[in-house]
Design an enzyme around this catalytic site. Structure first.
Site, PDB file in Angstrom:
ATOM      1  N   GLN A 122       8.102  10.362 -46.114  1.00  0.00           N
ATOM      2  CA  GLN A 122       7.960   9.368 -45.056  1.00  0.00           C
ATOM      3  C   GLN A 122       8.422   8.050 -45.654  1.00  0.00           C
ATOM      4  O   GLN A 122       7.664   7.387 -46.363  1.00  0.00           O
ATOM      5  CB  GLN A 122       6.503   9.292 -44.592  1.00  0.00           C
ATOM      6  CG  GLN A 122       5.922  10.646 -44.162  1.00  0.00           C
ATOM      7  CD  GLN A 122       6.459  11.137 -42.828  1.00  0.00           C
ATOM      8  OE1 GLN A 122       6.552  10.380 -41.862  1.00  0.00           O
ATOM      9  NE2 GLN A 122       6.847  12.406 -42.765  1.00  0.00           N
ATOM     10  N   ALA A 154       0.617   7.001 -34.846  1.00  0.00           N
ATOM     11  CA  ALA A 154       1.324   7.909 -35.751  1.00  0.00           C
ATOM     12  C   ALA A 154       2.730   7.404 -36.087  1.00  0.00           C
ATOM     13  O   ALA A 154       3.181   6.386 -35.550  1.00  0.00           O
ATOM     14  CB  ALA A 154       1.388   9.298 -35.126  1.00  0.00           C
ATOM     15  N   HIS A 155       3.407   8.149 -36.937  1.00  0.00           N
ATOM     16  CA  HIS A 155       4.728   7.740 -37.423  1.00  0.00           C
ATOM     17  C   HIS A 155       5.762   7.676 -36.307  1.00  0.00           C
ATOM     18  O   HIS A 155       5.788   8.495 -35.416  1.00  0.00           O
ATOM     19  CB  HIS A 155       5.235   8.610 -38.561  1.00  0.00           C
ATOM     20  CG  HIS A 155       5.246  10.081 -38.327  1.00  0.00           C
ATOM     21  ND1 HIS A 155       5.865  10.955 -39.166  1.00  0.00           N
ATOM     22  CD2 HIS A 155       4.696  10.842 -37.355  1.00  0.00           C
ATOM     23  CE1 HIS A 155       5.708  12.174 -38.728  1.00  0.00           C
ATOM     24  NE2 HIS A 155       5.003  12.146 -37.635  1.00  0.00           N
ATOM     25  N   ASN A 156       6.596   6.641 -36.386  1.00  0.00           N
ATOM     26  CA  ASN A 156       7.720   6.453 -35.473  1.00  0.00           C
ATOM     27  C   ASN A 156       7.316   6.126 -34.042  1.00  0.00           C
ATOM     28  O   ASN A 156       8.166   6.102 -33.147  1.00  0.00           O
ATOM     29  CB  ASN A 156       8.632   7.690 -35.463  1.00  0.00           C
ATOM     30  CG  ASN A 156       9.400   7.823 -36.764  1.00  0.00           C
ATOM     31  OD1 ASN A 156       8.904   8.410 -37.715  1.00  0.00           O
ATOM     32  ND2 ASN A 156      10.568   7.243 -36.818  1.00  0.00           N
ATOM     33  N   ARG A 178       3.365   4.840 -41.511  1.00  0.00           N
ATOM     34  CA  ARG A 178       4.763   4.449 -41.677  1.00  0.00           C
ATOM     35  C   ARG A 178       5.661   5.521 -41.051  1.00  0.00           C
ATOM     36  O   ARG A 178       5.253   6.669 -40.852  1.00  0.00           O
ATOM     37  CB  ARG A 178       5.106   4.242 -43.145  1.00  0.00           C
ATOM     38  CG  ARG A 178       5.061   5.463 -44.017  1.00  0.00           C
ATOM     39  CD  ARG A 178       5.559   5.130 -45.453  1.00  0.00           C
ATOM     40  NE  ARG A 178       4.692   4.180 -46.113  1.00  0.00           N
ATOM     41  CZ  ARG A 178       5.073   2.958 -46.502  1.00  0.00           C
ATOM     42  NH1 ARG A 178       6.310   2.549 -46.308  1.00  0.00           N
ATOM     43  NH2 ARG A 178       4.237   2.150 -47.092  1.00  0.00           N
TER      44      ARG A 178
END
Lengths: 357, 357, 357
Positions: free
Chosen positions: B201, B242-244, B221
């Protein structure tokens, strides 16, 4: 990648060619696989089986082979080897990984009888209590706390601001993200004379090799014995694992899920986001709990569960479909009543006395 | 206010008069707007449009205009200007705000190449890694950790015990409450040979100007690129981003909610408490997800959603109403069966064979 | 206990006798009460009223009286006094408790005007701000932060890495587990000109005597006045208590539950796991909210609630049962329709439509 470039600049970076010159100034702000990509992303087409996915893909640009001639939504950028080009692209944008040098920062407080393996890195403001053992090359992040007599294996990454409670046992290559708390007391009380009397929680937390636990998740220590998470199991953020829970190997537990006291999960169990397992139940290997599912009893291996209380997903979906069809059922019921009402006087009386229409 | 006084003492403080002398010894322990007030609170009546609210209000006392003559539940205390009197009252009870002097506490550990703006306050036991930039007048609270190459804007308030992960980018006037974790790894694994292999990540977290995030919330991230929270968005406690994920401007996300990987919310979206958005969906501007709603697919702007899976709230309410009416529907169905049974022999046979009554 | 022994070794430790010599090599890895025990555990039978429980118990071994002759699942180990033997067994396996010596660690940062009672222990890297008062024998764990003018009573146990916000008031014997945040700002904004403007949160958090709060839970400070948790109330991990909430005495709030702003709970209220109470409602004494219940309006004392929105549990169960029976109701409805359709047709058609079971 953390900068914004245009489609044209991106093509230049990978030595790519365009089929047309339209849309060259569109901004690119991310990179993602075909299935994940959204507007603003660049993706890549490296395998013919993803062609139908690529046609529906919403990425802004896609790296494709030189001979690619399909009509797709993203701007096609033709390159020799799309997979390789994508990897290089990602590397170009990604800054070098951050590493932590071996050694103990002078601000860290390390107790008596502590054994540190070779290459261990103890960062600033860490507190390591008496009798702790830490294996080779493990990093203890800044501000983390490792309680008395805890054992941490080799090559672990303990992020900043983590609590590893006293006597916890961690295997090798364990990753704990920031804010994780291992070894808080289990939630156990005895009701006596109008008050909740605390039941001592004298067990431990054990995490086997390759366990990873996400930010601000909590794993309570056992009443007796251990709360135990098996090898290779991955736990997301803000998850609660209660006292005496046993989770098998290679499970996945997504964010904000909870497993209540003394429940036992097999191997390869998947709990999706915001799911729950009540106390004292057992789930077999490869059970899947779909998002928001709340499991309230034992289930055998391979069952896929949904709903609250969770039932086999086929049942859950059937129930949901029936509920959605209820307005139509009510309508059909009303028709039948009207029909019978029209047929005869007694029927009419009964229909009349039916409430609520 | 943190002390307890009587209605009489309170009236004296604001120079107020009573219509009657009943209940002057009732205790006052709080102050609240008409809509929020409960027994023990003092409230104020500053606008005629709140009169009906005031009549139902459960406050113990209310500051009202000198000519006020309505019958209300709270003890009426007549003052010249109720709004002003209320403000003064609150000020009297509220202690002065706590401020943090500029400068770096000697116990803080600050890396190489760190740039601190004018008036920055670095509190005790803070760790600032190499290459960090912090804008003017920002306060970094005691025990917080700021990772490598993070950029924090001006006038930010980072509470004690916060983690700002490496390379995070924060705008101006960002507020992070205690226990927030920015930049933990996204929950991404590839299944291979019976094991979950970690997907690196390598993206970042970006918070734009005027974002506020509540205690112990987590923002992961990105896989690549950034997890991005837009200007003016406010996030409550124990929330998981969460990510993105991309969240637009001026959204509200209440406590214990979660947005799963790669989902995108528009501007002015509201997520009530304990809600969820699954991964890879998009919500338009001004979408509202009512409490506990779990969104599993895309919705256009301005939709109001409820239920799990979430549907337009009208549908959700209709379904709930239908379910509540089910016992009556079952009763009507039984009546029809009995009626037909009474009508003829064939009907009787069918009714007999009907299960479960 | 954190080691693994065999049934035979365990019997030797307590001087016990076997009825048979089967299964003596089975592993024992834990100890638990009859109701909690699972395979691998040893339990004990100390009271005749638990006999039926013992017969269903899944423990591997059970300590029983010398004259015990019932057929049970666990291997019976006969001892003079099962309850005493169990206690001694547990003690043998449990390491001595960890204690913290009085005094202030040299790395701690203590502000001006701080008053510390006799025997107070301030651990490494703690930050105590100006004007704090801490009662006798209280332990402040490593890396914890106590904000300005907070008052903490005697005999409290504040774990490592806790935040006690400014002006918080804690009674005696309060236990806060690692990662708890008291006194973050309440989630309050006013919408004006397209932006959410922060409403100052100037109240405090008050925890009365014997309150216990689990790891990473959050309690926000009040808008005015106080967020107040009554004597003896126990709160589990990852729980959110919003601004101005009042929780009565001796309540239990299980993991991942939330109480929204300004709601008031009576005494002896129980909230099971992942439950919620919306803002501005009141629950009477002894109300029970079953797991996942989401309370959206006031309820009187002793009500047992379930569902979302929560209703009395009898209603909730009836609704769930009705939903499960929907496929059968649909089938009955279809039959009636067919029957009416066939009434004017040959009798044979009815027979055709009725089989299928």
């Amino acid at each position: 990648m953390t900068v914004q470039i245009t489609v044209e600049q991106l093509a230049a970076l990978v030595g790519g060619q365009f089929a047309s010159t339209a849309d060259l100034q569109l901004p690119i702000t991310g990179a993602a696989a075909i299935s994940d990509a959204l507007p603003g992303d660049v993706t890549f087409f490296g395998n013919i089986k993803y062609l139908s996915g690529l046609k529906k893909c919403r990425a802004t640009a896609a790296l494709v082979p030189l001979d690619f001639a399909e009509e797709i939504g993203p701007v096609a950028i033709r390159v020799q080897n799309p997979t390789l080009a994508f990897s290089l692209l990602v590397e170009k944008f990604v800054p070098p990984p951050i590493t932590f040098a071996a050694g103990t920062h002078p601000s860290a407080v390390v107790g008596r009888g502590v054994e540190l393996g070779e290459g261990v890195s103890i960062q600033a403001h860490v507190v390591i209590e008496d009798g702790v053992k830490i294996g080779a090359n493990t990093v203890i992040g800044a501000g983390s706390y490792v309680g008395h007599e805890a054992k941490i294996g080799a090559d672990c990454q303990i992020a900043p601001r983590v609590t590893v409670g006293s006597r916890s046992i961690l295997g090798d290559r364990v990753i704990l993200h920031s804010g994780v708390v291992l070894g808080g007391d289990g939630f156990g009380f005895e009701f006596s004379n109008g008050r909740h009397i605390k039941i001592p929680q004298v067990g431990i937390v054990q995490l086997d090799d390759d366990v990873e636990i996400g930010s601000n998740s909590t794993v309570d220590r056992a009443r007796f014995g251990r709360t135990w998470i098996g090898e290779g199991t991955k736990i997301d953020n803000l998850v609660q694992i209660a006292h005496n829970v046993v989770i098998g190997k290679h499970c996945l537990v997504a964010a904000q899920s909870a497993v209540a006291g003394s429940s036992r999960l097999g191997n390869y169990v998947t709990m999706a986001g915001q799911t729950a397992v009540v106390g004292h139940v057992e789930l077999g290997d490869q059970v899947i709990v779909a998002a928001r599912g709340a499991v309230s009893k034992n289930f055998l291996a391979k069952e896929v569960l949904w709903g609250a209380p969770a039932v086999p997903i086929r049942e859950a979906k059937e129930q949901m479909a029936m509920v959605r069809r209820l307005p139509k059922m009510a309508e059909r019921l009303r028709r039948l009543e009207q029909l019978l009402e029209a047929q005869s006087a007694p029927a009419a009386r009964i229909a009349e006395s039916s409430p609520e229409r």
